[in-house]
Design an enzyme around this catalytic site. Structure first.
Site, short mmCIF file in Angstrom:
data_model
loop_
_atom_site.label_atom_id
_atom_site.label_comp_id
_atom_site.label_asym_id
_atom_site.label_seq_id
_atom_site.Cartn_x
_atom_site.Cartn_y
_atom_site.Cartn_z
N ARG A 130 -8.92 2.77 5.16
CA ARG A 130 -9.70 3.83 4.49
C ARG A 130 -11.00 4.00 5.26
NH1 ARG A 130 -10.87 4.93 -1.79
NH2 ARG A 130 -8.76 5.69 -1.52
N ARG A 180 -8.55 1.48 -7.01
CA ARG A 180 -7.11 1.61 -7.16
C ARG A 180 -6.35 1.37 -5.85
NH1 ARG A 180 -9.72 4.19 -11.02
NH2 ARG A 180 -11.09 4.49 -9.25
N THR A 181 -6.75 2.06 -4.79
CA THR A 181 -5.95 2.02 -3.56
C THR A 181 -5.99 0.61 -2.94
OG1 THR A 181 -6.63 4.30 -3.24
CG2 THR A 181 -5.54 3.23 -1.39
N HIS A 196 -4.67 11.68 1.93
CA HIS A 196 -4.50 10.42 1.19
C HIS A 196 -3.01 10.37 0.84
CE1 HIS A 196 -5.23 7.03 -1.25
NE2 HIS A 196 -6.17 7.48 -2.06
N LYS A 226 -22.52 -5.14 13.53
CA LYS A 226 -23.19 -5.63 14.75
C LYS A 226 -22.88 -4.72 15.94
CE LYS A 226 -22.18 -10.33 13.24
NZ LYS A 226 -21.29 -11.45 13.57
#
Ligand code: CP
Length: 317
Positions: free
Chosen positions: A107, A58-59, A135, A85
């Site tokens: 996120r 969703r986000t 959030h 890396k």
């Protein structure tokens, strides 16, 4: 009016007027999603980077659609970046900024990662969920959805149920709901209620039925099994019996109660399928509204709103 902040890391970054400004701006943008051609030129020439180090449906998708509907350029970067890396998060973000990214949506599993980037970078940073911290855009879309259905945010009784301890959704929602004058009850097993809850200005319940009496809104939460270091309840079945939202439990709340869930839902655990898909459910409306709310956040943090008066040809007022 525009936002005073450069970044959106926490709901606590906003005052009540700014929170309302975001919701009102999202109201204007919502109409764009209903058009045949879902695009306005508002952020033409701006670059948005989605930097996601945890799974998201969703986000991530709604930020991507929001940026594209505003005509911004959008780049998605995930766990397969050069961080595997050995490059640090900060060096990764600095390289994105060197390519003139205007807004970076982050996120990350670590609480505080977006705040670190925000301190070190000139690009606007938006927290799309950091560990069990916050959030903020989820809370904004939740409030937008509640206001659309209930016509007010003041004086409502909102019950948040489940794994409060590990929930960034709950933390952001509680700050936001209290700011706008809603009363918040939390309910869940004692092992999933944080110790500092007494400082949050909420009522704490352990019996679900008790918490539901007189509820206007029920926000169900997913069990955050990936953040639980050890088992916090005997079995999923037991958890579901005590804290799953069923049709019987729903009848304890007000007749016009609104059922919400940030997603992803675990059907039959925190919510019964007939309740998730029932008439009281606003779950898919939350998803729809997420695009409009994220359009508003991108627009208000882009600097465009600061430098240019609202132009009806450029913004959908
Ligand atoms: N509500 C929410 O954050 O969903 P995603 O994990 O799918 O983005």
């Amino acid at each position: 009016m525009t936002l005073k902040i450069k970044d959106l890391i926490s709901i606590k970054d906003l005052d009540r007027d700014e929170l309302r400004l975001i919701l009102d701006t999202a109201e204007s943008f919502k109409e764009v999603g209903a058009r045949d051609i879902k695009k306005v030129p508002t952020l033409r020439g701006k670059t948005v980077v989605n930097l996601f180090f945890e799974p998201s449906t969703r986000t991530r998708t709604s930020f991507e659609l929001a940026a594209k509907r505003l005509s911004a350029d959008l780049v998605n970067i995930s766990a397969d970046s050069s961080m595997v890396k050995g490059e640090t998060l900060l060096d990764t973000a600095r390289n994105l900024e060197a390519m003139q990214a205007d807004l970076i949506v982050v996120r990350h599993p670590c609480a505080g990662a977006p705040a670190l980037l925000a301190q070190k970078m000139t690009s606007a940073v938006i927290n799309a969920g950091d560990g069990a911290h916050e959030h903020p855009t989820q809370a904004l879309l939740d409030l937008f959805t509640i206001r659309a259905r209930k016509k007010t945010l003041e004086g409502l009784t909102v019950v948040i149920v489940g794994d409060i301890l590990h929930s960034r959704v709950a933390r952001s929602a509680i700050h936001a709901l209290k700011m706008v004058g809603s009363s918040v009850r939390v309910v869940g097993p004692p092992t999933m209620i944080p110790r500092e809850i007494m400082n949050w200005g909420v009522e704490v319940f352990y019996q679900y039925d008790e918490a539901l009496k007189g509820a206007d809104v029920i926000m169900t939460l997913r069990l955050q099994l990936e953040r639980q270091g050890r088992s916090l309840f005997p079995t999923i079945r037991e958890y579901s019996n005590l804290y799953g939202l069923t049709a019987r439990r729903l009848s304890m709340a007000k007749d016009d109660v609104l059922v919400m869930h940030p997603g992803p839902i675990n059907r039959g655990i925190e919510i019964a399928p007939d309740v998730a898909d029932g008439l009281s459910s606003a779950i898919l409306s939350q998803t729809t509204n997420g695009v409009a709310v994220r359009m508003a956040v991108l627009y208000l943090l882009s600097g465009v709103a600061k430098h240019e008066p609202v132009d009806p040809q450029r913004t959908p007022h």
